[in-house]
Motif scaffolding. Structure first.
Motif, PDB file in Angstrom:
ATOM      1  N   ASP A  21       0.839  -1.385  -0.607  1.00 12.27           N
ATOM      2  CA  ASP A  21       0.157   0.237  -0.375  1.00 12.27           C
ATOM      3  C   ASP A  21       0.944   1.193  -0.172  1.00 12.27           C
ATOM      4  O   ASP A  21       0.408   2.709  -0.585  1.00 12.27           O
ATOM      5  N   ILE A  22       1.650   1.130   0.558  1.00 15.43           N
ATOM      6  CA  ILE A  22       2.870   2.516   0.856  1.00 15.43           C
ATOM      7  C   ILE A  22       3.808   3.251  -0.526  1.00 15.43           C
ATOM      8  O   ILE A  22       3.749   3.324  -1.169  1.00 15.43           O
ATOM      9  N   LEU A  23       4.160   1.322  -1.017  1.00 15.62           N
ATOM     10  CA  LEU A  23       4.711   2.104  -2.327  1.00 15.62           C
ATOM     11  C   LEU A  23       3.599   2.224  -3.813  1.00 15.62           C
ATOM     12  O   LEU A  23       4.622   3.118  -4.453  1.00 15.62           O
ATOM     13  N   THR A  24       2.091   1.586  -3.687  1.00 16.27           N
ATOM     14  CA  THR A  24       1.161   2.596  -4.489  1.00 16.27           C
ATOM     15  C   THR A  24       0.818   3.795  -4.090  1.00 16.27           C
ATOM     16  O   THR A  24       0.518   4.807  -4.641  1.00 16.27           O
ATOM     17  N   ALA A  25       1.254   4.339  -2.704  1.00 17.00           N
ATOM     18  CA  ALA A  25       0.948   5.873  -2.259  1.00 17.00           C
ATOM     19  C   ALA A  25       1.971   6.967  -2.923  1.00 17.00           C
ATOM     20  O   ALA A  25       1.801   7.406  -3.867  1.00 17.00           O
ATOM     21  N   ARG A  26       3.340   6.055  -3.195  1.00 18.17           N
ATOM     22  CA  ARG A  26       4.490   6.852  -3.373  1.00 18.17           C
ATOM     23  C   ARG A  26       4.443   6.345  -4.868  1.00 18.17           C
ATOM     24  O   ARG A  26       5.284   7.755  -5.222  1.00 18.17           O
ATOM     25  N   GLN A  27       4.224   5.356  -5.477  1.00 18.70           N
ATOM     26  CA  GLN A  27       3.975   5.338  -7.260  1.00 18.70           C
ATOM     27  C   GLN A  27       2.819   6.576  -7.548  1.00 18.70           C
ATOM     28  O   GLN A  27       2.854   7.402  -8.920  1.00 18.70           O
ATOM     29  N   LEU A  28       2.165   6.896  -6.746  1.00 18.77           N
ATOM     30  CA  LEU A  28       0.597   8.276  -7.403  1.00 18.77           C
ATOM     31  C   LEU A  28       1.286   9.189  -5.972  1.00 18.77           C
ATOM     32  O   LEU A  28       0.674  10.584  -6.221  1.00 18.77           O
ATOM     33  N   ALA A  85       4.634  13.143   4.527  1.00 20.08           N
ATOM     34  CA  ALA A  85       3.657  13.297   5.943  1.00 20.08           C
ATOM     35  C   ALA A  85       2.524  12.836   5.471  1.00 20.08           C
ATOM     36  O   ALA A  85       1.975  11.865   6.643  1.00 20.08           O
ATOM     37  N   ALA A  86       1.887  12.768   4.558  1.00 15.41           N
ATOM     38  CA  ALA A  86       0.342  12.030   4.087  1.00 15.41           C
ATOM     39  C   ALA A  86       0.558  10.806   4.172  1.00 15.41           C
ATOM     40  O   ALA A  86      -0.320  10.693   5.034  1.00 15.41           O
ATOM     41  N   ILE A  87       1.910   9.717   4.088  1.00 16.07           N
ATOM     42  CA  ILE A  87       1.234   8.468   4.314  1.00 16.07           C
ATOM     43  C   ILE A  87       2.300   8.787   6.213  1.00 16.07           C
ATOM     44  O   ILE A  87       0.997   6.876   6.380  1.00 16.07           O
ATOM     45  N   THR A 100       2.564  14.012  11.455  1.00 14.25           N
ATOM     46  CA  THR A 100       3.160  13.777  10.032  1.00 14.25           C
ATOM     47  C   THR A 100       4.279  14.409  10.542  1.00 14.25           C
ATOM     48  O   THR A 100       4.932  14.336   9.513  1.00 14.25           O
ATOM     49  N   THR A 101       4.670  14.969  11.594  1.00  8.04           N
ATOM     50  CA  THR A 101       6.320  15.418  11.905  1.00  8.04           C
ATOM     51  C   THR A 101       7.535  14.209  11.347  1.00  8.04           C
ATOM     52  O   THR A 101       8.190  14.122  11.355  1.00  8.04           O
ATOM     53  N   GLN A 102       6.161  12.558  11.803  1.00  5.43           N
ATOM     54  CA  GLN A 102       7.621  11.195  10.806  1.00  5.43           C
ATOM     55  C   GLN A 102       7.312  10.722   9.979  1.00  5.43           C
ATOM     56  O   GLN A 102       7.795  10.359   9.618  1.00  5.43           O
ATOM     57  N   VAL A 158       9.387   7.339   8.691  1.00  2.56           N
ATOM     58  CA  VAL A 158       9.117   6.679   7.999  1.00  2.56           C
ATOM     59  C   VAL A 158       9.364   6.038   6.311  1.00  2.56           C
ATOM     60  O   VAL A 158      10.176   5.479   6.207  1.00  2.56           O
ATOM     61  N   SER A 159      10.151   7.104   5.996  1.00  2.02           N
ATOM     62  CA  SER A 159      10.619   7.291   4.498  1.00  2.02           C
ATOM     63  C   SER A 159      11.921   6.664   5.018  1.00  2.02           C
ATOM     64  O   SER A 159      12.661   5.903   4.107  1.00  2.02           O
ATOM     65  N   ALA A 160      12.764   6.921   5.453  1.00  5.25           N
ATOM     66  CA  ALA A 160      14.064   6.023   6.295  1.00  5.25           C
ATOM     67  C   ALA A 160      13.504   4.353   6.200  1.00  5.25           C
ATOM     68  O   ALA A 160      14.555   3.716   5.671  1.00  5.25           O
ATOM     69  N   VAL A 161      12.689   4.294   6.799  1.00  2.63           N
ATOM     70  CA  VAL A 161      12.148   2.877   7.367  1.00  2.63           C
ATOM     71  C   VAL A 161      11.795   2.397   6.255  1.00  2.63           C
ATOM     72  O   VAL A 161      12.391   0.890   5.907  1.00  2.63           O
ATOM     73  N   PHE A 162      10.793   2.910   5.812  1.00  5.15           N
ATOM     74  CA  PHE A 162      10.931   2.275   4.365  1.00  5.15           C
ATOM     75  C   PHE A 162      11.861   2.322   3.777  1.00  5.15           C
ATOM     76  O   PHE A 162      11.850   1.019   2.764  1.00  5.15           O
ATOM     77  N   ARG A 163      12.356   3.096   3.242  1.00  2.00           N
ATOM     78  CA  ARG A 163      13.973   2.637   2.356  1.00  2.00           C
ATOM     79  C   ARG A 163      14.824   1.071   3.050  1.00  2.00           C
ATOM     80  O   ARG A 163      15.343   0.789   2.621  1.00  2.00           O
TER      81      ARG A 163
END
Length: 116
Positions: free
Chosen positions: A28-35, A40-42, A50-52, A56-61
């Motif tokens: 779902d996160i991958l899809t949201a990023r492709q969109l 912050a919204a994710i 939202t400040t995280q 979230v970006s670093a952990v996702f990578r």
């Protein structure tokens, strides 16, 4: 069913908090990023502040590298992908959601100015 099978059925260890949520919702996160949704919204959509977004970006990578290396396993497919979204992503999978690169133009100085 033994204890190990029960652990596997539960999914990612919740002790990892952010990493567990990201691994569970990886598709779902991958899809949201492709969109083109911002981190912050994710983060907010996942229940974090939202400040995280940067966290979230670093952990996702890191999770993404683990999934691609085969060290981590995403539990399943996306849960909320619509047909329209699937069609939009399917057309852009070759370039990761980005525009197709333009071909490089090669200018041959030897042939410039020559009439044919």
């Amino acid at each position: 069913m033994d204890a190990l099978e029960e652990l596997i059925k539960k999914g990612p260890d919740p002790a990892y908090k952010v990493k567990a949520v990201i691994l569970e919702r990886y598709q779902d996160i991958l899809t949201a990023r492709q969109l083109m949704w911002k981190w912050a919204a994710i983060a907010s959509a996942l229940g974090f502040d939202t400040t995280q977004g940067r966290q979230v970006s670093a952990v996702f990578r890191r999770v993404d590298m683990g999934v691609k290396a085969g060290k981590l396993k995403s539990p399943g497919k996306s849960t909320v992908v619509s047909v329209r979204t699937q069609a939009a992503i399917a057309t852009d999978t070759a370039y990761g959601g980005f525009d197709k690169p333009k071909p490089k133009r090669v200018f041959d100085d030897d042939q410039q100015g020559e009439a044919k």
